[in-house]
Design a protein around this motif. Sequence first.
Motif, short mmCIF file in Angstrom:
data_model
loop_
_atom_site.label_atom_id
_atom_site.label_comp_id
_atom_site.label_asym_id
_atom_site.label_seq_id
_atom_site.Cartn_x
_atom_site.Cartn_y
_atom_site.Cartn_z
N PHE A 87 0.82 -1.21 0.00
CA PHE A 87 0.00 0.00 0.00
C PHE A 87 0.86 1.26 0.00
CE2 PHE A 87 -2.47 3.06 2.74
CZ PHE A 87 -3.48 3.35 1.82
N LEU A 88 1.87 1.30 0.86
CA LEU A 88 2.73 2.48 0.96
C LEU A 88 3.60 2.68 -0.27
CD1 LEU A 88 3.94 2.28 4.67
CD2 LEU A 88 2.09 3.67 3.73
N MET A 89 3.90 1.58 -0.97
CA MET A 89 4.75 1.68 -2.16
C MET A 89 3.95 1.85 -3.44
SD MET A 89 7.71 -1.13 -1.21
CE MET A 89 8.55 -0.86 -2.77
N ASP A 90 2.64 1.97 -3.33
CA ASP A 90 1.76 2.16 -4.48
C ASP A 90 1.78 3.64 -4.87
OD1 ASP A 90 -0.31 2.46 -6.31
OD2 ASP A 90 -1.72 1.22 -5.18
N ASN A 91 2.32 3.97 -6.03
CA ASN A 91 2.44 5.37 -6.45
C ASN A 91 1.11 6.05 -6.70
OD1 ASN A 91 5.23 5.88 -6.34
ND2 ASN A 91 5.57 4.81 -8.27
N SER A 92 0.03 5.28 -6.83
CA SER A 92 -1.29 5.91 -6.97
C SER A 92 -1.82 6.35 -5.60
CB SER A 92 -2.27 4.95 -7.64
OG SER A 92 -2.59 3.86 -6.80
N VAL A 93 -1.23 5.84 -4.53
CA VAL A 93 -1.60 6.23 -3.16
C VAL A 93 -0.75 7.41 -2.71
CG1 VAL A 93 -1.71 5.48 -0.75
CG2 VAL A 93 -2.38 3.91 -2.58
N VAL A 94 0.55 7.25 -2.80
CA VAL A 94 1.50 8.32 -2.47
C VAL A 94 2.78 8.03 -3.24
CG1 VAL A 94 2.31 7.08 -0.40
CG2 VAL A 94 2.68 9.55 -0.60
N VAL A 95 3.42 9.05 -3.76
CA VAL A 95 4.62 8.83 -4.57
C VAL A 95 5.87 8.86 -3.70
CG1 VAL A 95 3.54 9.83 -6.62
CG2 VAL A 95 4.92 11.29 -5.12
N GLY A 96 6.88 8.13 -4.15
CA GLY A 96 8.20 8.31 -3.59
C GLY A 96 8.52 7.56 -2.31
N VAL A 97 7.57 6.75 -1.79
CA VAL A 97 7.89 5.96 -0.60
C VAL A 97 8.41 4.61 -1.10
CG1 VAL A 97 7.07 4.99 1.58
CG2 VAL A 97 6.10 7.13 0.71
N GLY A 98 9.69 4.56 -1.40
CA GLY A 98 10.29 3.34 -1.93
C GLY A 98 10.54 2.30 -0.86
N ASN A 99 11.25 1.26 -1.25
CA ASN A 99 11.44 0.11 -0.37
C ASN A 99 12.14 0.47 0.94
OD1 ASN A 99 11.23 -2.69 0.19
ND2 ASN A 99 13.33 -3.01 -0.45
N ILE A 100 13.18 1.29 0.86
CA ILE A 100 13.92 1.66 2.07
C ILE A 100 13.02 2.37 3.06
CG2 ILE A 100 15.76 3.13 2.97
CD1 ILE A 100 17.32 2.55 0.40
N TYR A 101 12.29 3.38 2.58
CA TYR A 101 11.51 4.21 3.49
C TYR A 101 10.25 3.49 3.98
CZ TYR A 101 14.91 7.49 1.99
OH TYR A 101 16.13 8.08 1.73
N ALA A 102 9.72 2.57 3.19
CA ALA A 102 8.60 1.76 3.65
C ALA A 102 9.05 0.88 4.81
CB ALA A 102 8.04 0.91 2.51
N ASN A 103 10.21 0.24 4.67
CA ASN A 103 10.75 -0.60 5.75
C ASN A 103 10.98 0.21 7.02
OD1 ASN A 103 11.76 -3.58 5.10
ND2 ASN A 103 11.95 -2.41 3.22
N GLU A 104 11.66 1.34 6.87
CA GLU A 104 12.01 2.14 8.04
C GLU A 104 10.77 2.71 8.73
OE1 GLU A 104 15.50 3.07 9.20
OE2 GLU A 104 15.50 1.09 8.27
N THR A 105 9.82 3.19 7.94
CA THR A 105 8.61 3.78 8.51
C THR A 105 7.77 2.75 9.25
OG1 THR A 105 8.56 5.48 6.78
CG2 THR A 105 6.52 5.06 7.97
N LEU A 106 7.60 1.58 8.66
CA LEU A 106 6.80 0.54 9.32
C LEU A 106 7.44 0.12 10.64
CD1 LEU A 106 5.79 -1.58 6.21
CD2 LEU A 106 4.27 -0.23 7.66
#
Length: 270
Positions: A157-176
């Motif tokens: 969900f966080l890495m879906d560019n239609s939801v929000v752009v630019g949250v790539g793999n690194i930042y999805a991992n760190e944020t979660l």
Amino acid sequence: MPELPEVETAKNGITPYLEGYLIEKIIVRQPKLRWEVSPQLAQISQQKITALSRRAKYLIIHTEQGYIIGHFGMSGSVRIVSARDPVDKHDHLDIVMNNGKIMRYNDPRRFGAWLWSANLDEFHLFLKLGPEPLFDEFNAEYLFKKSRKKQTPVKNFLMDNSVVVGVGNIYANETLFMCGLHPEKITAKLTKAQCALLVEKIKQELKRAIEQGGTTLKDFLQPDGRPGYFAQELQIYGKKGAPCPNCGTKIESLVVAQRNSYFCPKCQKK
């Protein structure tokens, strides 16, 4: 792979050498990148660059007649050189300026792109993009509404560019990790409070990375090598088997959204 902060840093690094100057010509050495380089680019001459901006992971060079749009793909980078600097075999495109500077694009894997658009509002690759994560439009209310009835893992969900752009793999991992959420948690189960925390931490991490990237701006003037994307201070990404910085439990990994995902089995719950 260059993420949003790296593209923002690249934009900031090259802007002083492009903005306000004229493009004398664009040299395309290798047109076959992820998509064919737009033929209009090789025809550009004596066009003034009026601004540089970014949309998602795309670099946008504004000219008086339209927009040059670049994407760095998996391995691409830009740097500022002069005409006397030797050309590397992976240097696929030069934007030659009237101030003696050249913006040179290097891409060993050739997954990047350089395209032309007369109108950004109609550019096909931007039509379905979600909001920028650092803009006010990306907020807790928006994310909670988007999450309803979504049966996909929250990392997807966080890495879906239609939801929000630019949250790539690194930042999805760190944020979660910072939010205590397992990457496989079903998105529809997110609470309003969890959505608010996710938004807060995504903005915090991206801002911190952009600020950290500011220390590397000098790299864009090193013709003997491509700018190395700045070392990020990561808590969990890429650290399988290392102790969790919160509780000491060994960090584990699994594949989510076709990417390696790192998590603490004690701190992050489904």
